[in-house]
Design a protein around this motif. Structure first.
Motif, PDB file in Angstrom:
ATOM      1  N   GLY A 161      34.451 -19.975  45.539  1.00 54.53           N
ATOM      2  CA  GLY A 161      33.553 -18.994  45.841  1.00 54.53           C
ATOM      3  C   GLY A 161      33.653 -17.565  44.921  1.00 54.53           C
ATOM      4  N   TYR A 162      34.334 -17.621  43.934  1.00 57.52           N
ATOM      5  CA  TYR A 162      34.466 -16.527  43.000  1.00 57.52           C
ATOM      6  C   TYR A 162      33.112 -16.307  42.247  1.00 57.52           C
ATOM      7  N   ASN A 163      32.375 -15.521  42.477  1.00 54.00           N
ATOM      8  CA  ASN A 163      31.318 -15.369  41.726  1.00 54.00           C
ATOM      9  C   ASN A 163      31.162 -13.917  40.793  1.00 54.00           C
ATOM     10  N   GLY A 164      32.349 -13.276  40.420  1.00 52.18           N
ATOM     11  CA  GLY A 164      32.594 -12.210  39.575  1.00 52.18           C
ATOM     12  C   GLY A 164      32.666 -12.614  38.107  1.00 52.18           C
ATOM     13  N   ILE A 165      33.088 -11.624  37.316  1.00 47.66           N
ATOM     14  CA  ILE A 165      33.306 -11.545  35.987  1.00 47.66           C
ATOM     15  C   ILE A 165      34.652 -12.450  35.731  1.00 47.66           C
ATOM     16  N   ILE A 166      34.404 -13.475  34.738  1.00 44.53           N
ATOM     17  CA  ILE A 166      35.493 -14.425  34.584  1.00 44.53           C
ATOM     18  C   ILE A 166      36.129 -13.868  33.154  1.00 44.53           C
ATOM     19  N   ASP A 167      37.339 -13.049  33.124  1.00 44.68           N
ATOM     20  CA  ASP A 167      37.965 -12.693  32.214  1.00 44.68           C
ATOM     21  C   ASP A 167      39.241 -12.304  32.643  1.00 44.68           C
ATOM     22  N   THR A 168      40.371 -12.118  31.576  1.00 43.65           N
ATOM     23  CA  THR A 168      41.620 -11.553  32.047  1.00 43.65           C
ATOM     24  C   THR A 168      41.601 -10.251  32.900  1.00 43.65           C
ATOM     25  N   ASP A 169      40.775  -9.525  32.685  1.00 46.24           N
ATOM     26  CA  ASP A 169      40.766  -8.027  33.356  1.00 46.24           C
ATOM     27  C   ASP A 169      40.504  -8.457  34.674  1.00 46.24           C
ATOM     28  N   HIS A 170      39.943  -9.308  34.983  1.00 47.49           N
ATOM     29  CA  HIS A 170      39.742  -9.693  36.738  1.00 47.49           C
ATOM     30  C   HIS A 170      40.496 -10.826  37.279  1.00 47.49           C
ATOM     31  N   ILE A 171      41.835 -11.137  36.414  1.00 47.26           N
ATOM     32  CA  ILE A 171      42.825 -12.192  37.219  1.00 47.26           C
ATOM     33  C   ILE A 171      42.950 -12.041  38.564  1.00 47.26           C
ATOM     34  N   SER A 172      43.334 -10.770  38.841  1.00 47.50           N
ATOM     35  CA  SER A 172      43.781 -10.440  40.511  1.00 47.50           C
ATOM     36  C   SER A 172      42.366 -10.843  41.345  1.00 47.50           C
ATOM     37  N   ASP A 173      41.345 -10.645  40.925  1.00 52.59           N
ATOM     38  CA  ASP A 173      40.263 -10.864  42.015  1.00 52.59           C
ATOM     39  C   ASP A 173      39.772 -12.383  42.015  1.00 52.59           C
ATOM     40  N   ILE A 174      40.177 -12.910  40.628  1.00 45.23           N
ATOM     41  CA  ILE A 174      39.975 -14.488  40.650  1.00 45.23           C
ATOM     42  C   ILE A 174      41.105 -15.401  41.272  1.00 45.23           C
TER      43      ILE A 174
END
Length: 166
Positions: free
Chosen positions: A114-127
């Protein structure tokens, strides 16, 4: 189906059944991630087998990791602050560590959870947070079905009561 002379299921049969349940339905100490097993009531049936085994003097199921067992007894988890340490199995924590190291290699897994955000190291917490919440909410469903089966003979209530007395 094997029976004893008094009609009870044979201990050998229950031992084999509980072992098979562990291997097939709870191979990592947690329920297999399968909505089909929910739809077909397989988790509930496994709970019923576990209840029968305990009541008939067969082996008690010992296939859940401690944190999974704790979630079976108390499924309430604050989703705003799920804890990987408290709620996830060893294998799941390793997957999250792998995602954190290189999120680009796990895009399908992130989308599946269900993750549909940006996939990069800056968004690891959200992922990692999204995947953690997905794992926990699915597990709650699977364990709720297993618990429905454990309600046979009032076993689920006895487990909750004994856990509160510790």
């Amino acid at each position: 189906m094997e029976e004893t002379s008094d009609g009870a299921l044979a201990r050998e049969y229950l031992t084999r059944a509980v072992s098979d349940i562990a291997k097939i339905m709870f191979p990592t100490g947690a329920p297999t991630d399968s909505m089909l097993h929910v739809h077909n009531s397989n988790f509930k049936t496994c709970g019923q087998f576990a209840a029968v085994s305990i009541v008939q003097g067969g082996p008690a199921p010992r296939f859940l990791e401690e944190n999974v067992y704790n979630m079976l007894i108390d499924p309430n988890v604050a989703m705003g602050e799920p804890s990987a340490e408290k709620h996830l199995t060893t294998a799941e924590k390793q997957i999250l560590e792998s995602i954190a190291k290189d999120p680009s290699t796990h895009q399908d897994l992130m989308i599946e959870h269900g993750y549909n955000g940006i996939i990069d190291t800056d968004h690891i917490s959200d992922i990692v947070g999204t995947v953690t919440v997905s794992i926990i909410t699915r597990r709650q469903l699977f364990l709720a079905e297993f618990a429905r089966g454990l309600e046979l003979f009032g076993l689920m209530n006895a487990m909750k009561f004994s856990n509160h007395c510790l």
